[in-house]
Design a protein around this motif. Structure first.
Motif, PDB file in Angstrom:
ATOM      1  N   MET A  82       0.809  -1.211   0.000  1.00 52.98           N
ATOM      2  CA  MET A  82       0.000   0.000   0.000  1.00 52.98           C
ATOM      3  C   MET A  82       0.848   1.271   0.000  1.00 52.98           C
ATOM      4  O   MET A  82       2.066   1.237   0.204  1.00 52.98           O
ATOM      5  CB  MET A  82      -0.971   0.008   1.189  1.00 52.98           C
ATOM      6  CG  MET A  82      -0.305  -0.156   2.543  1.00 52.98           C
ATOM      7  SD  MET A  82      -1.503  -0.259   3.889  1.00 52.98           S
ATOM      8  CE  MET A  82      -1.985   1.472   4.049  1.00 52.98           C
ATOM      9  N   GLY A  83       0.186   2.371  -0.250  1.00 51.49           N
ATOM     10  CA  GLY A  83       0.770   3.701  -0.246  1.00 51.49           C
ATOM     11  C   GLY A  83      -0.383   4.685  -0.342  1.00 51.49           C
ATOM     12  O   GLY A  83      -1.532   4.328  -0.067  1.00 51.49           O
ATOM     13  N   CYS A 138       4.139   9.851  -1.383  1.00 52.29           N
ATOM     14  CA  CYS A 138       4.945   8.651  -1.581  1.00 52.29           C
ATOM     15  C   CYS A 138       4.585   8.051  -2.941  1.00 52.29           C
ATOM     16  O   CYS A 138       4.293   6.886  -3.074  1.00 52.29           O
ATOM     17  CB  CYS A 138       4.738   7.657  -0.443  1.00 52.29           C
ATOM     18  SG  CYS A 138       3.104   6.907  -0.341  1.00 52.29           S
ATOM     19  N   LYS A 139       4.581   8.909  -3.977  1.00 50.53           N
ATOM     20  CA  LYS A 139       4.265   8.415  -5.317  1.00 50.53           C
ATOM     21  C   LYS A 139       5.331   7.459  -5.825  1.00 50.53           C
ATOM     22  O   LYS A 139       5.052   6.609  -6.669  1.00 50.53           O
ATOM     23  CB  LYS A 139       4.064   9.576  -6.285  1.00 50.53           C
ATOM     24  CG  LYS A 139       2.736  10.308  -6.058  1.00 50.53           C
ATOM     25  CD  LYS A 139       2.502  11.443  -7.025  1.00 50.53           C
ATOM     26  CE  LYS A 139       1.126  12.065  -6.788  1.00 50.53           C
ATOM     27  NZ  LYS A 139       0.870  13.253  -7.635  1.00 50.53           N
ATOM     28  N   MET A 157       2.608  -4.012   3.781  1.00 53.15           N
ATOM     29  CA  MET A 157       3.804  -3.184   3.631  1.00 53.15           C
ATOM     30  C   MET A 157       3.372  -1.805   3.167  1.00 53.15           C
ATOM     31  O   MET A 157       2.681  -1.650   2.168  1.00 53.15           O
ATOM     32  CB  MET A 157       4.777  -3.793   2.620  1.00 53.15           C
ATOM     33  CG  MET A 157       5.997  -2.924   2.363  1.00 53.15           C
ATOM     34  SD  MET A 157       7.073  -3.625   1.088  1.00 53.15           S
ATOM     35  CE  MET A 157       8.148  -2.214   0.750  1.00 53.15           C
ATOM     36  N   ASP A 158       3.787  -0.787   3.935  1.00 47.89           N
ATOM     37  CA  ASP A 158       3.428   0.593   3.628  1.00 47.89           C
ATOM     38  C   ASP A 158       4.659   1.468   3.772  1.00 47.89           C
ATOM     39  O   ASP A 158       5.734   0.994   4.160  1.00 47.89           O
ATOM     40  CB  ASP A 158       2.320   1.068   4.582  1.00 47.89           C
ATOM     41  CG  ASP A 158       1.702   2.406   4.178  1.00 47.89           C
ATOM     42  OD1 ASP A 158       1.824   2.779   3.000  1.00 47.89           O
ATOM     43  OD2 ASP A 158       1.101   3.054   5.043  1.00 47.89           O
ATOM     44  N   GLU A 159       4.504   2.755   3.476  1.00 52.27           N
ATOM     45  CA  GLU A 159       5.604   3.695   3.640  1.00 52.27           C
ATOM     46  C   GLU A 159       6.046   3.748   5.104  1.00 52.27           C
ATOM     47  O   GLU A 159       5.324   3.334   6.008  1.00 52.27           O
ATOM     48  CB  GLU A 159       5.159   5.090   3.197  1.00 52.27           C
ATOM     49  CG  GLU A 159       4.007   5.642   4.033  1.00 52.27           C
ATOM     50  CD  GLU A 159       3.657   7.069   3.692  1.00 52.27           C
ATOM     51  OE1 GLU A 159       4.551   7.807   3.250  1.00 52.27           O
ATOM     52  OE2 GLU A 159       2.494   7.446   3.888  1.00 52.27           O
ATOM     53  N   TYR A 216       7.890   0.391   5.609  1.00 51.63           N
ATOM     54  CA  TYR A 216       9.236   0.475   5.029  1.00 51.63           C
ATOM     55  C   TYR A 216       9.159   0.809   3.552  1.00 51.63           C
ATOM     56  O   TYR A 216       8.383   0.207   2.808  1.00 51.63           O
ATOM     57  CB  TYR A 216       9.991  -0.850   5.194  1.00 51.63           C
ATOM     58  CG  TYR A 216      11.443  -0.744   4.796  1.00 51.63           C
ATOM     59  CD1 TYR A 216      12.314   0.064   5.517  1.00 51.63           C
ATOM     60  CD2 TYR A 216      11.921  -1.406   3.676  1.00 51.63           C
ATOM     61  CE1 TYR A 216      13.640   0.194   5.140  1.00 51.63           C
ATOM     62  CE2 TYR A 216      13.257  -1.289   3.301  1.00 51.63           C
ATOM     63  CZ  TYR A 216      14.105  -0.486   4.036  1.00 51.63           C
ATOM     64  OH  TYR A 216      15.422  -0.348   3.666  1.00 51.63           O
ATOM     65  N   ARG A 217       9.965   1.763   3.140  1.00 46.28           N
ATOM     66  CA  ARG A 217      10.089   2.105   1.739  1.00 46.28           C
ATOM     67  C   ARG A 217      11.533   1.858   1.334  1.00 46.28           C
ATOM     68  O   ARG A 217      12.431   2.593   1.754  1.00 46.28           O
ATOM     69  CB  ARG A 217       9.738   3.572   1.514  1.00 46.28           C
ATOM     70  CG  ARG A 217       9.721   3.978   0.046  1.00 46.28           C
ATOM     71  CD  ARG A 217       9.864   5.473  -0.115  1.00 46.28           C
ATOM     72  NE  ARG A 217      11.166   5.926   0.382  1.00 46.28           N
ATOM     73  CZ  ARG A 217      11.622   7.165   0.241  1.00 46.28           C
ATOM     74  NH1 ARG A 217      10.891   8.071  -0.339  1.00 46.28           N
ATOM     75  NH2 ARG A 217      12.815   7.506   0.712  1.00 46.28           N
ATOM     76  N   PRO A 218      11.799   0.811   0.545  1.00 44.87           N
ATOM     77  CA  PRO A 218      13.178   0.572   0.098  1.00 44.87           C
ATOM     78  C   PRO A 218      13.730   1.800  -0.613  1.00 44.87           C
ATOM     79  O   PRO A 218      12.982   2.616  -1.157  1.00 44.87           O
ATOM     80  CB  PRO A 218      13.031  -0.611  -0.864  1.00 44.87           C
ATOM     81  CG  PRO A 218      11.752  -1.276  -0.472  1.00 44.87           C
ATOM     82  CD  PRO A 218      10.857  -0.175  -0.008  1.00 44.87           C
TER      83      PRO A 218
END
Length: 580
Positions: A164-165, A202-203, A261-263, A537-539
């Motif tokens: 998600m985002g 968080c595009k 999993m999100d930002e 987490y944002r890789p």
């Protein structure tokens, strides 16, 4: 790996005398705050044997079984200039569409569709840039502008994976436009960095997910486990219009999702000679509250000794001087972040390492670690409830005494506390000022519509305390199971074997993947019913907070965006191979 202390010989009954002597020493040393002084007075860490209560939830590199057959795809994602340039165009298309969320947007979307039309423009662009995804996945429009894509798996007994985002971005302050090196919606790209509002928050996560999915479709991947992509449209204004989680729950039920999993988290952080990837496995609580003073006004030529503004100023000083306590406990994932650092860092001070590893059995060690973390504003937020006095208004004319003054505070509540504990502190501060100036005191508590009269109104005035928005601290995702091993192991795999293979060819070098505390409250708060496993987490290369998110000159380092694509590509396959 740093050699661990040998604790196997520890025996509680045989150490009573030592503990008694040590407790006396701790009392004598308790007033010593400086690190160096403490360790000049004690034995060296290697001479002290104590019981450690926790170890780093370490993970070995994890790669999907299909890795060898897809190496060329991963190389293309990270290194191919043609792929990079095509990806840049998709990111530019996304950033150039202004999807700002304003605080005054109406709650009822259905009756105010015209206020949200900019999201339709964004959706049209997504359909153009990702035709394979839109041909393959089912798209559900939730509350008109929420996006839920479902990629049905072949095994319905497996819980879906949810990535998600959010589509919306923080608005631009028009007064700051001349301070932007690149116009905020230009999406300028200089070969290394891509600039613009939403590029980091968080595009890049939304677009990176979609690019990763399209690459999977191209190689013929057909999921065994259902994959869901969920993107809200009002995350920056509390997410109250986001009904995506409710929609997903209506299909799959409570606690039906494998993981979310999100930002959030910290992408890659260099701590000395150590590289850390910090995954948010918990979020602090959220509290907005109002404190207001009502007082008789009048002509400013005959003022009282203390106007309402003066009293409020005293209350401000009282609040800011009354600090919340610090904590360093195993309940907060920050604890494991520092334990992992202590066990794996090659350049950590030995005294600090000792204090971290024995903080749960040695009160002075715990105090030293808390002082160490709390000494830096950037790290201190993780171990205590914070208070930010953000808004104040009062008075209507320079020659008229103010009759009403209001202060609004934002507090982020530590995982060791709750909304009630945090709120009680402000009530205590208000009581100090009410007593000092003989004000009445009215308090409305969280979870109650009733107002309690602590002190009756007086001729001087009334001080009122009331909550505005509340959210309890989140449940904490465990880092001691196979789901964590897979997530952390895939993170290491992407960084060490795909993104930077030359850097990590030396066996002694690695990325330390640790649990940590999410830096803000994201849309994940809406998904607590769906799963106990949430990774914020944002890789990538840069933490978004260091790349201008919510501020002037927001940007991303494009290598980090390519890493999001590679991670999405690999993580979906890794999870698909695992059983519940």
């Amino acid at each position: 790996m740093i050699e661990k202390h040998n604790v196997s010989s520890y025996n509680r009954s045989s150490s009573k005398k030592f503990n008694f002597i040590k407790s006396i020493a701790l009392v004598l040393l308790s007033s010593i705050a400086l690190y160096s002084i403490h360790f000049n007075c004690l034995e060296t860490p290697s001479e002290i044997t104590l019981l450690k209560l926790a170890e780093c939830p370490d993970a070995e590199i994890y790669r999907p079984k299909s890795y060898d057959s897809n190496k060329d795809v991963l190389y293309k994602i990270i290194n191919d200039e043609t792929f990079r340039n095509k990806s840049v165009v998709k990111m530019q298309n996304a950033v150039r569409i202004d999807t700002s969320s304003y605080d005054d947007l109406p709650i009822d979307v259905s009756k105010n569709l015209e206020k949200f039309q900019h999201f339709n423009v964004f959706h049209k662009q997504l359909r153009e840039d990702f035709p394979l995804l839109h041909q393959t996945l089912e798209l559900h429009m939730v509350n008109h502008f929420g996006l839920v894509y479902i990629w049905k798996g072949s095994d319905e007994s497996l819980q879906p994976l949810l990535l998600m985002g959010h589509q919306d971005v923080v608005p631009i302050n028009e007064d700051s436009l001349d301070q932007w090196d690149h116009p905020p919606f230009s999406a300028d790209y200089d070969g290394k960095y891509l600039y613009g509002r939403g590029s980091g928050d968080c595009k890049n996560l939304v677009i990176g997910n979609m690019e990763g999915v399209e690459e999977l479709i191209k190689v013929g991947f057909k999921p065994r486990r259902t994959v869901i992509l969920s993107y809200g449209f009002d995350e920056e204004i509390t997410g109250i219009r986001n009904k995506n989680a409710e929609f997903i729950e209506s299909i799959y039920g409570k606690k039906s999702i494998y993981a979310v999993m999100d930002e959030g988290g910290v992408s890659l952080s260099q701590v000395g000679d150590s590289t850390m990837a910090i995954v948010g496995t918990g979020e602090k609580g959220y509290l907005d509250l109002s404190l207001a003073i009502q007082k008789k006004g009048g002509h400013s030529s005959i003022p009282q000794d203390h106007t309402a503004i003066g009293m409020m100023g005293d209350l401000i000083v009282q609040i800011e001087n009354d600090k919340y306590p610090t904590y360093f406990t195993q309940y907060n994932p920050t604890f494991y972040q520092y334990v992992c650092y202590a066990e794996n860092a090659v350049d950590i001070d030995e005294h600090l390492k000792h204090d971290i590893l024995y903080s749960q059995v040695d009160e002075l060690s715990n105090l030293n670690v808390r002082n160490y973390i709390n000494s830096d504003r950037v790290t201190s937020y993780a171990i205590k409830t914070t208070q930010a006095l953000d808004m104040i208004q009062g008075g209507v004319k320079v020659n008229a005494l103010p009759e009403f003054v209001e202060l609004k505070i934002n507090s982020r509540v530590a995982l060791e506390e709750n909304i009630t504990i945090a709120y009680d502190k402000f009530v205590k501060d208000a009581k100090v000022i009410a007593d000092k100036y003989d004000l009445g005191l009215y308090v409305q508590f969280p979870y109650s519509n009733d107002t309690i009269e602590f002190k009756p109104p007086t001729d001087v005035g009334i001080l009122t305390v009331k909550p505005i928005n509340i959210l309890e601290p989140s449940p904490v995702t465990t880092a001691h199971n196979s789901k964590w091993q897979l997530f952390a192991g895939t993170t290491r795999h992407v960084y060490e074997e795909i993104a930077y293979p030359e850097k990590y060819i030396d066996q002694g070098k690695r990325v330390i993947v640790t649990p940590g505390l999410g830096t803000g409250n994201t849309d994940t708060k809406l998904y607590w019913n769906l799963t106990d496993t949430i990774y914020r987490y944002r890789p990538g290369v840069l933490p978004s907070v260091l790349a201008g998110s919510h501020g002037i000159n927001e940007y991303i380092e494009y290598d980090g965006h390519l890493q999001i694509i590679a991670f999405t590509f690999e993580y979906i396959q890794s999870v698909d191979e695992s059983d519940d």
